[in-house]
Design an enzyme around this catalytic site. Structure first.
Site, short mmCIF file in Angstrom:
data_model
loop_
_atom_site.label_atom_id
_atom_site.label_comp_id
_atom_site.label_asym_id
_atom_site.label_seq_id
_atom_site.Cartn_x
_atom_site.Cartn_y
_atom_site.Cartn_z
CB SER A 102 61.97 12.84 -21.45
OG SER A 102 62.48 11.56 -21.75
CD GLU A 103 63.32 15.29 -26.94
OE1 GLU A 103 62.93 16.48 -27.01
OE2 GLU A 103 64.20 14.89 -26.15
CD GLU B 238 59.70 18.25 -25.05
OE1 GLU B 238 60.01 19.40 -25.44
OE2 GLU B 238 60.48 17.28 -25.16
CG HIS C 271 67.12 24.10 -32.04
ND1 HIS C 271 68.39 24.43 -31.66
CD2 HIS C 271 66.46 23.77 -30.90
CE1 HIS C 271 68.50 24.32 -30.35
NE2 HIS C 271 67.35 23.92 -29.86
#
Length: 345
Positions: free
Chosen positions: A75-76, A44, A145
């Site tokens: 989108s992983e 990304e 995170h």
């Protein structure tokens, strides 16, 4: 550029440079892209001008083109699926999952496919995939995170897991990972990106997987650790040296494959071990290390193995709570004092 200037520039590229970890990782990616046209990156926002969230990719899409430094949707699953497909087709993808917590989003593809394809095909389907991901407490990124999730990744048979602690190893281990024929998860701790610089070898510098580093030799107690906690453990070791406590610090560097020989050799000499990691305690990688040491050296130990870890709670957001969450120098020092019989100050 004049001929003289060009020659000077080429000469400088063969000399070690003082780099931080973020720069060293970017240098490794540059070298890999230059060495082999089958290497490409995807992730990304990694193209110029941003060069990714940490600026690690700056200049690479301009130098090698958007086909080899590919910007992806957020989108992983898309990133991981494309990376695995290209890896089994003969490419060497370097996929960036921006934050380690988001590895969960594409865990099925990574753990149930990438890790197993070589075994399920009788060795005929290598998956030369490198997954770079970032994590670490201390920046106020919040619970979703900041997790260290190396334990579940090591538990997934077929994955190699790397956690560097310094710029030199970061470059060398990443290059080795990229040119390994098995899937490697390369875990970068954000607190180390800009925390210090080192003389990093130029060009194709590689560090073997599965070989720990004796970061500091000692004779009284062994500290087994990796990532940011190597830096903190070394600081504690230097402080305790003034009191006559000789601490050996082992930087594991790779958790799978694990350098069991160096781990057990060190603890067999010192008779004591303290394990330090940023992940939560329960089912953490430290439990595996402690079990291995106790199984192999139980009769030789002068004290039980101690673990210094984060508590079993989500990473807090508030700075004061984050600091309390981290297994910092004070807790490392207390554990070392305990196993050598010094007690508190």
């Amino acid at each position: 550029m004049t001929t003289v200037a060009k020659r000077e520039n080429e000469a400088n590229q063969t000399k070690p440079r003082k780099l931080g970890m973020a720069q060293a990782i970017g240098d490794a990616l540059d070298v890999a892209l230059g060495l082999d046209e089958s290497v490409f990156e995807l992730g990304e926002d990694i193209q110029d001008p941003s060069g990714g969230g940490w600026g690690i990719h700056t200049g690479l899409s301009t130098k090698y083109g958007p086909a080899r430094v590919r910007h992806t949707p957020i989108s992983e699953q898309a990133i991981m699926g494309a990376a695995i497909g290209s890896a089994i087709s003969g490419m060497r993808p370097v996929a960036e999952i921006m934050l380690m917590n988001f590895v969960h989003v594409c865990a099925d593809q990574l753990i149930n496919h990438a890790a197993k394809l070589r075994y399920m095909s009788g060795g005929r389907t290598p998956v030369p995939l490198t997954v770079r991901t970032t994590t670490g407490t201390g920046g106020g990124f919040g619970a979703q995170h900041s997790d260290m999730l190396e334990g579940p990744l090591v538990h997934a048979a077929g994955l190699k897991v790397v956690v560097p602690s310094n710029p030199v190893d970061a470059k060398g281990l990443l290059l080795t990972s990229i040119f390994d024929d098995d899937p490697v998860v390369f875990v970068e701790m954000s607190g180390l990106y800009y925390s210090g610089k080192a003389e990093v070898p130029a060009g194709d510098h590689r560090v073997p997987l599965g070989k720990a580093r004796v970061a500091r030799a000692g004779s009284d107690v062994t500290v087994l650790t990796y990532g940011r906690q190597v830096v903190e453990s070394l600081s504690v070791a230097e402080q305790l040296a003034a009191e006559g406590v000789d601490v050996e610090v082992i930087d594991l560097r790779t958790l799978n494959p694990l350098d069991t020989e160096t781990v057990l050799g060190s603890v067999a000499r010192t008779k004591r071990a303290v394990i330090v990691h940023e992940a939560v305690r329960r089912n953490g990688f430290g439990a595996e290390l402690a079990a291995t040491v106790h199984e192999e050296l139980f009769g030789e130990l002068a004290a039980p193995v101690r673990r210094v870890t984060a508590p079993d709670v989500p990473v807090p957001y508030a700075k004061t709570l984050e600091d309390a969450f981290l297994p910092g120098p004070a807790r490392i020092e207390a554990a070392v004092r305990d196993v050598v019989g010094l007690g508190g100050k």
